[in-house]
Design a protein around this motif. Structure first.
Motif, PDB file in Angstrom:
ATOM      1  N   MET A 178      -5.659   8.702  -7.471  1.00 46.97           N
ATOM      2  CA  MET A 178      -6.381   7.725  -6.681  1.00 46.97           C
ATOM      3  C   MET A 178      -7.417   7.035  -7.556  1.00 46.97           C
ATOM      4  SD  MET A 178      -6.887   9.814  -3.113  1.00 46.97           S
ATOM      5  CE  MET A 178      -7.885   8.516  -2.418  1.00 46.97           C
ATOM      6  N   LYS A 179      -7.211   5.740  -7.766  1.00 47.46           N
ATOM      7  CA  LYS A 179      -8.130   4.958  -8.588  1.00 47.46           C
ATOM      8  C   LYS A 179      -8.223   3.562  -8.018  1.00 47.46           C
ATOM      9  CE  LYS A 179      -9.117   3.720 -13.377  1.00 47.46           C
ATOM     10  NZ  LYS A 179      -8.640   3.795 -14.770  1.00 47.46           N
ATOM     11  N   ALA A 180      -9.431   3.107  -7.738  1.00 49.43           N
ATOM     12  CA  ALA A 180      -9.610   1.802  -7.108  1.00 49.43           C
ATOM     13  C   ALA A 180      -9.420   0.690  -8.125  1.00 49.43           C
ATOM     14  CB  ALA A 180     -11.003   1.714  -6.492  1.00 49.43           C
ATOM     15  N   ASN A 181      -9.035  -0.495  -7.619  1.00 45.93           N
ATOM     16  CA  ASN A 181      -8.937  -1.689  -8.451  1.00 45.93           C
ATOM     17  C   ASN A 181     -10.064  -2.648  -8.035  1.00 45.93           C
ATOM     18  OD1 ASN A 181      -7.980  -2.590  -5.967  1.00 45.93           O
ATOM     19  ND2 ASN A 181      -5.843  -2.634  -6.626  1.00 45.93           N
ATOM     20  N   HIS A 182      -9.898  -3.908  -8.362  1.00 42.68           N
ATOM     21  CA  HIS A 182     -10.939  -4.900  -8.063  1.00 42.68           C
ATOM     22  C   HIS A 182     -10.547  -5.801  -6.884  1.00 42.68           C
ATOM     23  CE1 HIS A 182     -13.081  -3.764 -11.702  1.00 42.68           C
ATOM     24  NE2 HIS A 182     -11.933  -3.824 -12.355  1.00 42.68           N
ATOM     25  N   SER A 183      -9.738  -5.288  -5.976  1.00 45.24           N
ATOM     26  CA  SER A 183      -9.274  -6.081  -4.852  1.00 45.24           C
ATOM     27  C   SER A 183     -10.238  -5.969  -3.675  1.00 45.24           C
ATOM     28  CB  SER A 183      -7.877  -5.612  -4.426  1.00 45.24           C
ATOM     29  OG  SER A 183      -7.931  -4.269  -3.971  1.00 45.24           O
ATOM     30  N   PHE A 184      -9.931  -6.733  -2.629  1.00 47.30           N
ATOM     31  CA  PHE A 184     -10.760  -6.687  -1.413  1.00 47.30           C
ATOM     32  C   PHE A 184     -10.659  -5.338  -0.722  1.00 47.30           C
ATOM     33  CE2 PHE A 184     -10.796  -7.090   3.238  1.00 47.30           C
ATOM     34  CZ  PHE A 184     -12.112  -7.493   3.433  1.00 47.30           C
ATOM     35  N   LEU A 185      -9.463  -4.760  -0.666  1.00 50.53           N
ATOM     36  CA  LEU A 185      -9.289  -3.477   0.005  1.00 50.53           C
ATOM     37  C   LEU A 185     -10.066  -2.363  -0.695  1.00 50.53           C
ATOM     38  CD1 LEU A 185      -5.498  -3.468   0.976  1.00 50.53           C
ATOM     39  CD2 LEU A 185      -7.483  -4.003   2.402  1.00 50.53           C
ATOM     40  N   ALA A 186     -10.313  -2.522  -1.986  1.00 49.75           N
ATOM     41  CA  ALA A 186     -11.068  -1.509  -2.720  1.00 49.75           C
ATOM     42  C   ALA A 186     -12.538  -1.484  -2.325  1.00 49.75           C
ATOM     43  CB  ALA A 186     -10.938  -1.739  -4.223  1.00 49.75           C
ATOM     44  N   LEU A 205      -4.341  -8.783  -0.541  1.00 50.18           N
ATOM     45  CA  LEU A 205      -5.656  -8.146  -0.440  1.00 50.18           C
ATOM     46  C   LEU A 205      -5.798  -6.892  -1.293  1.00 50.18           C
ATOM     47  CD1 LEU A 205      -6.305  -8.411   3.426  1.00 50.18           C
ATOM     48  CD2 LEU A 205      -7.029  -9.987   1.623  1.00 50.18           C
ATOM     49  N   GLY A 206      -4.695  -6.337  -1.767  1.00 48.59           N
ATOM     50  CA  GLY A 206      -4.751  -5.090  -2.517  1.00 48.59           C
ATOM     51  C   GLY A 206      -4.524  -5.219  -4.004  1.00 48.59           C
ATOM     52  N   GLY A 207      -4.299  -6.442  -4.479  1.00 44.45           N
ATOM     53  CA  GLY A 207      -4.111  -6.631  -5.910  1.00 44.45           C
ATOM     54  C   GLY A 207      -2.789  -6.145  -6.447  1.00 44.45           C
ATOM     55  N   TRP A 208      -1.776  -6.023  -5.585  1.00 40.36           N
ATOM     56  CA  TRP A 208      -0.462  -5.582  -6.034  1.00 40.36           C
ATOM     57  C   TRP A 208       0.298  -6.709  -6.719  1.00 40.36           C
ATOM     58  CZ3 TRP A 208       1.961  -2.416  -1.403  1.00 40.36           C
ATOM     59  CH2 TRP A 208       1.266  -1.207  -1.291  1.00 40.36           C
ATOM     60  N   ARG A 209       1.175  -6.308  -7.607  1.00 41.73           N
ATOM     61  CA  ARG A 209       2.197  -7.188  -8.147  1.00 41.73           C
ATOM     62  C   ARG A 209       3.563  -6.710  -7.656  1.00 41.73           C
ATOM     63  NH1 ARG A 209       0.449  -8.080 -14.520  1.00 41.73           N
ATOM     64  NH2 ARG A 209      -1.590  -9.082 -14.096  1.00 41.73           N
ATOM     65  N   ILE A 210       4.513  -7.622  -7.647  1.00 39.51           N
ATOM     66  CA  ILE A 210       5.856  -7.255  -7.176  1.00 39.51           C
ATOM     67  C   ILE A 210       6.433  -6.137  -8.037  1.00 39.51           C
ATOM     68  CG2 ILE A 210       8.176  -8.096  -6.708  1.00 39.51           C
ATOM     69  CD1 ILE A 210       6.090  -9.191  -4.823  1.00 39.51           C
ATOM     70  N   THR A 259      -5.923   1.649  -3.782  1.00 41.86           N
ATOM     71  CA  THR A 259      -7.131   0.817  -3.639  1.00 41.86           C
ATOM     72  C   THR A 259      -8.365   1.649  -3.292  1.00 41.86           C
ATOM     73  OG1 THR A 259      -6.642   0.397  -1.297  1.00 41.86           O
ATOM     74  CG2 THR A 259      -5.771  -1.171  -2.896  1.00 41.86           C
ATOM     75  N   THR A 260      -8.311   2.953  -3.512  1.00 42.35           N
ATOM     76  CA  THR A 260      -9.407   3.834  -3.115  1.00 42.35           C
ATOM     77  C   THR A 260      -9.830   4.705  -4.287  1.00 42.35           C
ATOM     78  OG1 THR A 260      -8.531   3.924  -0.858  1.00 42.35           O
ATOM     79  CG2 THR A 260     -10.178   5.565  -1.453  1.00 42.35           C
TER      80      THR A 260
END
Length: 245
Positions: free
Chosen positions: A1-9, A50-55, A122-123
């Motif tokens: 579990m590691k957060a990124n820089h997205s809104f959900l984080a 919102l989560g910074g995912w890529r395909i 995202t957490t």
């Protein structure tokens, strides 16, 4: 579990976890494959926008589960019961009802995995534990114990890789999987006990007693955006249930 820089984080972990648990509970009550597919697609959209995912990230994480989803669908569809026969050969009997049931179950499992991935990717683990203490009133003894246990996992992985490399350097080859398991597990278990004792002694030396009345370096609170995310997600999912099912 590691957060990124997205809104959900930036959302409160406990509130975000509650939101996803509610959606998973709703998924368990749905028996329509189209509705299940749309709810899963909402998780994909949330992860991308919102989560910074890529395909590529999504496909890489879901690909290991793809074979399991197909197997579950086939088992439920080929050996189910129903009245409207679609295809029949030997002991395989696919009906409209069994195919819908298989699709619903497979997509439901896919939704569980995707919403779980949306939370874990995202957490931040430390903020999640702090949120359990402040919002869910979890005892600090259990919370810090969980945090220490999660921190041991990457240490065990690195130590296991070091042991395997050391065995290869010394030319050791073990064909029996059970003996190899015992050869690796016993040192890891022993080192784990030693590390846990050292951590316990270090925490006691620094005045950790496990009481709730203590200061915290990090605190978490529920903000307006957390409630907006919770109710918006529920409204969208309930809207799909009302207008489509």
């Amino acid at each position: 579990m590691k957060a990124n820089h997205s809104f959900l984080a930036t959302l409160n972990p406990s509130c975000k976890l509650l939101s996803h648990f509610l959606i998973m509970f709703i998924l368990m009550t749905i028996s329509h494959p189209k509705v299940t597919l749309l709810i899963w697609f909402i998780a994909v959209l949330l992860g991308i926008f919102l989560g910074g995912w890529r395909i590529s990230f999504l496909m890489k994480r879901l690909f290991p589960y793809l074979g399991f989803f197909i197997l579950v669908f086939w088992m439920m569809a080929a050996f189910g019961e129903g009245q409207e026969t679609i295809w029949k050969w030997a002991w395989f009997h696919i009906t409209q009802e069994s195919m819908n049931h298989g699709l619903t179950l497979a997509l439901r499992m896919l939704g569980f995995v995707t919403y779980g991935l949306l939370f874990t990717s995202t957490t931040d683990l430390t903020l999640f534990i702090m949120s359990l203490i402040h919002q869910c009133k979890l005892s600090p003894k259990w919370a810090y114990g969980l945090l220490a246990g999660f921190r041991f996992i990457p240490l065990f992985q690195s130590e296991l890789n070091q042991m395997k490399t050391a065995h290869k350097v010394r030319g050791y080859k073990q064909k029996n999987s059970w003996k190899a398991f015992m050869r690796y597990s016993l040192p890891l278990f022993t080192q784990g006990i030693r590390k846990s004792e050292r951590i316990a002694i270090a925490m006691e030396a620094r005045g950790f007693t496990g009481t709730r009345h203590r200061t915290y370096y990090q605190t978490t609170k529920i903000a307006a955006k957390d409630l907006v995310y919770l109710f918006s997600l529920l409204i969208v999912v309930l809207g799909i249930l009302i207008f489509i099912e």
